[in-house]
Design a protein around this motif. Structure first.
Motif, PDB file in Angstrom:
ATOM      1  N   MET A  83       0.848  -1.192   0.000  1.00  0.00           N
ATOM      2  CA  MET A  83       0.000   0.000   0.000  1.00  0.00           C
ATOM      3  C   MET A  83       0.888   1.249   0.000  1.00  0.00           C
ATOM      4  N   GLU A  84       0.583   2.208  -0.825  1.00  0.00           N
ATOM      5  CA  GLU A  84       1.286   3.497  -0.788  1.00  0.00           C
ATOM      6  C   GLU A  84       0.307   4.543  -0.296  1.00  0.00           C
ATOM      7  N   ILE A  85       0.697   5.264   0.725  1.00  0.00           N
ATOM      8  CA  ILE A  85      -0.210   6.267   1.288  1.00  0.00           C
ATOM      9  C   ILE A  85       0.209   7.640   0.779  1.00  0.00           C
ATOM     10  N   LEU A  86      -0.610   8.201  -0.076  1.00  0.00           N
ATOM     11  CA  LEU A  86      -0.311   9.527  -0.637  1.00  0.00           C
ATOM     12  C   LEU A  86      -0.874  10.623   0.262  1.00  0.00           C
ATOM     13  N   TRP A  88      -2.778  10.811   4.334  1.00  0.00           N
ATOM     14  CA  TRP A  88      -3.302  10.091   5.503  1.00  0.00           C
ATOM     15  C   TRP A  88      -4.736  10.481   5.822  1.00  0.00           C
ATOM     16  N   SER A  89      -4.994  11.800   5.803  1.00  0.00           N
ATOM     17  CA  SER A  89      -6.317  12.238   6.234  1.00  0.00           C
ATOM     18  C   SER A  89      -6.718  13.501   5.477  1.00  0.00           C
ATOM     19  N   PRO A  90      -7.695  13.415   4.596  1.00  0.00           N
ATOM     20  CA  PRO A  90      -8.447  12.218   4.247  1.00  0.00           C
ATOM     21  C   PRO A  90      -7.560  11.227   3.499  1.00  0.00           C
ATOM     22  N   PRO A  91      -7.880   9.941   3.559  1.00  0.00           N
ATOM     23  CA  PRO A  91      -7.016   8.939   2.941  1.00  0.00           C
ATOM     24  C   PRO A  91      -7.030   9.004   1.409  1.00  0.00           C
ATOM     25  N   LEU A  92      -5.835   8.849   0.843  1.00  0.00           N
ATOM     26  CA  LEU A  92      -5.694   8.617  -0.601  1.00  0.00           C
ATOM     27  C   LEU A  92      -4.596   7.575  -0.721  1.00  0.00           C
ATOM     28  N   VAL A  93      -4.958   6.375  -1.116  1.00  0.00           N
ATOM     29  CA  VAL A  93      -3.970   5.286  -1.100  1.00  0.00           C
ATOM     30  C   VAL A  93      -3.985   4.513  -2.414  1.00  0.00           C
ATOM     31  N   ILE A  94      -2.800   4.013  -2.763  1.00  0.00           N
ATOM     32  CA  ILE A  94      -2.685   3.138  -3.939  1.00  0.00           C
ATOM     33  C   ILE A  94      -2.342   1.748  -3.436  1.00  0.00           C
ATOM     34  N   TYR A  95      -3.023   0.744  -3.940  1.00  0.00           N
ATOM     35  CA  TYR A  95      -2.687  -0.652  -3.654  1.00  0.00           C
ATOM     36  C   TYR A  95      -2.009  -1.211  -4.893  1.00  0.00           C
ATOM     37  N   ARG A  96      -0.782  -1.723  -4.697  1.00  0.00           N
ATOM     38  CA  ARG A  96      -0.001  -2.203  -5.845  1.00  0.00           C
ATOM     39  C   ARG A  96      -0.280  -3.673  -6.151  1.00  0.00           C
ATOM     40  N   ASP A  97      -0.384  -3.971  -7.440  1.00  0.00           N
ATOM     41  CA  ASP A  97      -0.499  -5.366  -7.902  1.00  0.00           C
ATOM     42  C   ASP A  97      -1.559  -6.164  -7.161  1.00  0.00           C
ATOM     43  N   ILE A 282     -16.149   0.547   8.795  1.00  0.00           N
ATOM     44  CA  ILE A 282     -15.146   1.592   9.036  1.00  0.00           C
ATOM     45  C   ILE A 282     -15.762   2.802   9.748  1.00  0.00           C
ATOM     46  N   ARG A 283     -17.050   2.988   9.604  1.00  0.00           N
ATOM     47  CA  ARG A 283     -17.702   4.128  10.267  1.00  0.00           C
ATOM     48  C   ARG A 283     -17.680   3.987  11.780  1.00  0.00           C
ATOM     49  N   GLU A 284     -17.770   2.741  12.234  1.00  0.00           N
ATOM     50  CA  GLU A 284     -17.731   2.490  13.688  1.00  0.00           C
ATOM     51  C   GLU A 284     -16.326   2.752  14.232  1.00  0.00           C
ATOM     52  N   MET A 285     -15.328   2.599  13.360  1.00  0.00           N
ATOM     53  CA  MET A 285     -13.936   2.744  13.794  1.00  0.00           C
ATOM     54  C   MET A 285     -13.501   4.206  13.859  1.00  0.00           C
ATOM     55  N   GLN A 286     -14.177   5.059  13.120  1.00  0.00           N
ATOM     56  CA  GLN A 286     -13.813   6.480  13.041  1.00  0.00           C
ATOM     57  C   GLN A 286     -14.380   7.208  14.250  1.00  0.00           C
ATOM     58  N   GLU A 287     -13.515   7.783  15.072  1.00  0.00           N
ATOM     59  CA  GLU A 287     -14.002   8.373  16.322  1.00  0.00           C
ATOM     60  C   GLU A 287     -14.417   9.839  16.192  1.00  0.00           C
ATOM     61  N   THR A 288     -13.866  10.548  15.209  1.00  0.00           N
ATOM     62  CA  THR A 288     -14.191  11.980  15.105  1.00  0.00           C
ATOM     63  C   THR A 288     -15.109  12.235  13.912  1.00  0.00           C
ATOM     64  N   GLY A 289     -15.655  13.445  13.910  1.00  0.00           N
ATOM     65  CA  GLY A 289     -16.479  13.852  12.771  1.00  0.00           C
ATOM     66  C   GLY A 289     -15.634  14.432  11.644  1.00  0.00           C
ATOM     67  N   GLY A 290     -14.323  14.540  11.890  1.00  0.00           N
ATOM     68  CA  GLY A 290     -13.431  15.112  10.872  1.00  0.00           C
ATOM     69  C   GLY A 290     -13.146  14.100   9.769  1.00  0.00           C
ATOM     70  N   SER A 291     -12.100  14.392   8.986  1.00  0.00           N
ATOM     71  CA  SER A 291     -11.753  13.508   7.860  1.00  0.00           C
ATOM     72  C   SER A 291     -11.409  12.106   8.360  1.00  0.00           C
ATOM     73  N   PHE A 292     -11.719  11.107   7.548  1.00  0.00           N
ATOM     74  CA  PHE A 292     -11.292   9.732   7.861  1.00  0.00           C
ATOM     75  C   PHE A 292      -9.761   9.680   7.866  1.00  0.00           C
ATOM     76  N   HIS A 293      -9.223   8.606   8.451  1.00  0.00           N
ATOM     77  CA  HIS A 293      -7.775   8.464   8.545  1.00  0.00           C
ATOM     78  C   HIS A 293      -7.341   7.135   7.932  1.00  0.00           C
ATOM     79  N   ALA A 294      -6.273   7.183   7.131  1.00  0.00           N
ATOM     80  CA  ALA A 294      -5.817   5.966   6.431  1.00  0.00           C
ATOM     81  C   ALA A 294      -5.378   4.869   7.390  1.00  0.00           C
ATOM     82  N   GLY A 295      -5.038   5.256   8.639  1.00  0.00           N
ATOM     83  CA  GLY A 295      -4.655   4.250   9.626  1.00  0.00           C
ATOM     84  C   GLY A 295      -5.737   3.189   9.813  1.00  0.00           C
ATOM     85  N   LEU A 296      -6.989   3.585   9.591  1.00  0.00           N
ATOM     86  CA  LEU A 296      -8.102   2.650   9.782  1.00  0.00           C
ATOM     87  C   LEU A 296      -8.093   1.529   8.735  1.00  0.00           C
TER      88      LEU A 296
END
Ligand code: AKG
Ligand code: FE2
Length: 311
Positions: A83-86, A88-97, A282-296
């Motif tokens: 996974m490449e994380i471009l 973190w928040s809001p998440p933008l990630v590339i999954y390779r192959d 993933i909605r249950e995992m997000q604790e804030t009302g702000g942007s989602f986080h790629a850590g999730l």
């Protein structure tokens, strides 16, 4: 005034007049040239100059340019995920192959046998209509009708256990040829009246996240641009990328603004799975009302390798 003086003044006048006219004409022509500059592709007027410049900047025309980007590698159900994380928040990630060569070629073969139609867009007033805002052909490939699409859905489901793929749209394929593009927009849709909104979102909610699978990369151009995240990237066939269209309050994520850069040569083929809001773990995992986080998106026990290019 003698003869020579008169001649001298005449010559000066002729030269002055010539330069005066010449300048007048040349600046005039410059204006005409600017106004009548032939657009390079249909719908170019929807693209801010800075956006196309970013799209066409060769320095951005590879991935792995952002200093905050990191690569993460983990094993999930016996598969290695890269996974490449471009962002973190809001998440933008590339999954390779993510997808095998066979999955890629089978899906391309399927598309060859299906008719791809000119695509419409949802306008600001909520109407769905043809527009040069997007120049692409596409088709829906329901997983229940095509084994090739089901195989993609199975892989996506396994890759992303934080989403419930029962609450997604059917896989939507897009082909862009030279001059094709999709000007800046967000995938979080708003309809003008409650009836339309209910018809589209009543069952599954708006588009929480966008998962795009890549089958063919353009020879030149055709990146995906996120101006507010300062990123444009061109993933390879077999890769996929993901971002969020909503924040934790399920409102539109302003930073999710994106576009499909104009294709300068070759063809780009992608397919999208839009993940809807309802029933998403993933909605249950997000604790804030702000942007989602790629850590999730990352399981807890992963092998971590930072600043390593997977290409
Ligand atoms: O072409 C791309 O890279 C993006 C496509 C897109 O944004 C969409 O289909 O909503
Ligand atoms: Fe989009």
């Amino acid at each position: 005034m003698n003869y020579f003086q008169t001649l001298f003044i005449c010559v000066l006048t002729i030269i002055g007049t010539y330069y005066g006219y010449h300048n007048m004409f040349s600046s005039h022509w410059e204006v005409v040239e600017k106004v009548n500059k032939k657009p390079q592709f249909v719908g170019e007027e929807f693209w801010p100059v800075e956006a196309t410049q970013m799209c066409d900047n060769e320095d951005w025309d590879t991935t792995w340019q952002s200093s905050e980007s990191i690569c993460i590698r983990y094993v999930q159900q016996f598969y290695e995920v890269r996974m490449e994380i471009l962002s973190w928040s809001p998440p933008l990630v590339i999954y390779r192959d993510v997808f095998s060569k066979k999955q890629v070629s089978d899906y391309l073969e399927l598309l060859k046998n299906l008719k791809m139609n000119e695509q419409k867009v949802v306008r600001d007033d909520g109407e769905i209509a043809y527009s040069t805002y997007r120049q692409a052909n596409g088709t829906i490939t329901p997983a229940h009708s095509h084994a090739e699409a089901q195989s993609l859905m199975d892989t996506a489901t396994q890759l992303l256990p934080v989403f419930d793929f029962q609450y997604t749209e059917q896989i939507s394929a897009l082909s862009y040829i030279k001059g094709g593009h999709y000007a800046l927009h967000t995938d979080f849709l708003t309809f003008a009246n409650a009836e339309d909104s209910n018809r589209h979102f009543g069952e599954m909610g708006n588009r929480l996240a966008t998962f795009i699978m890549v089958f063919k990369k353009a020879e030149k151009g055709g990146g995906t641009l996120f101006p507010q995240l300062g990123n444009v990237f061109r993933a390879n066939p077999g890769d996929a990328f993901l971002w969020f269209n909503c924040n934790g309050n399920l409102e539109r994520e302003a930073k999710s603004l994106h576009g499909g850069c104009p294709i300068r040569a070759g063809e780009k083929i992608i397919a999208t799975i839009w993940i809807r809001i309802f029933n998403q773990p993933i909605r249950e995992m997000q604790e804030t009302g702000g942007s989602f986080h790629a850590g999730l998106l990352i399981p807890e026990n992963h092998e971590f390798s930072s600043l390593q290019n997977f290409l």
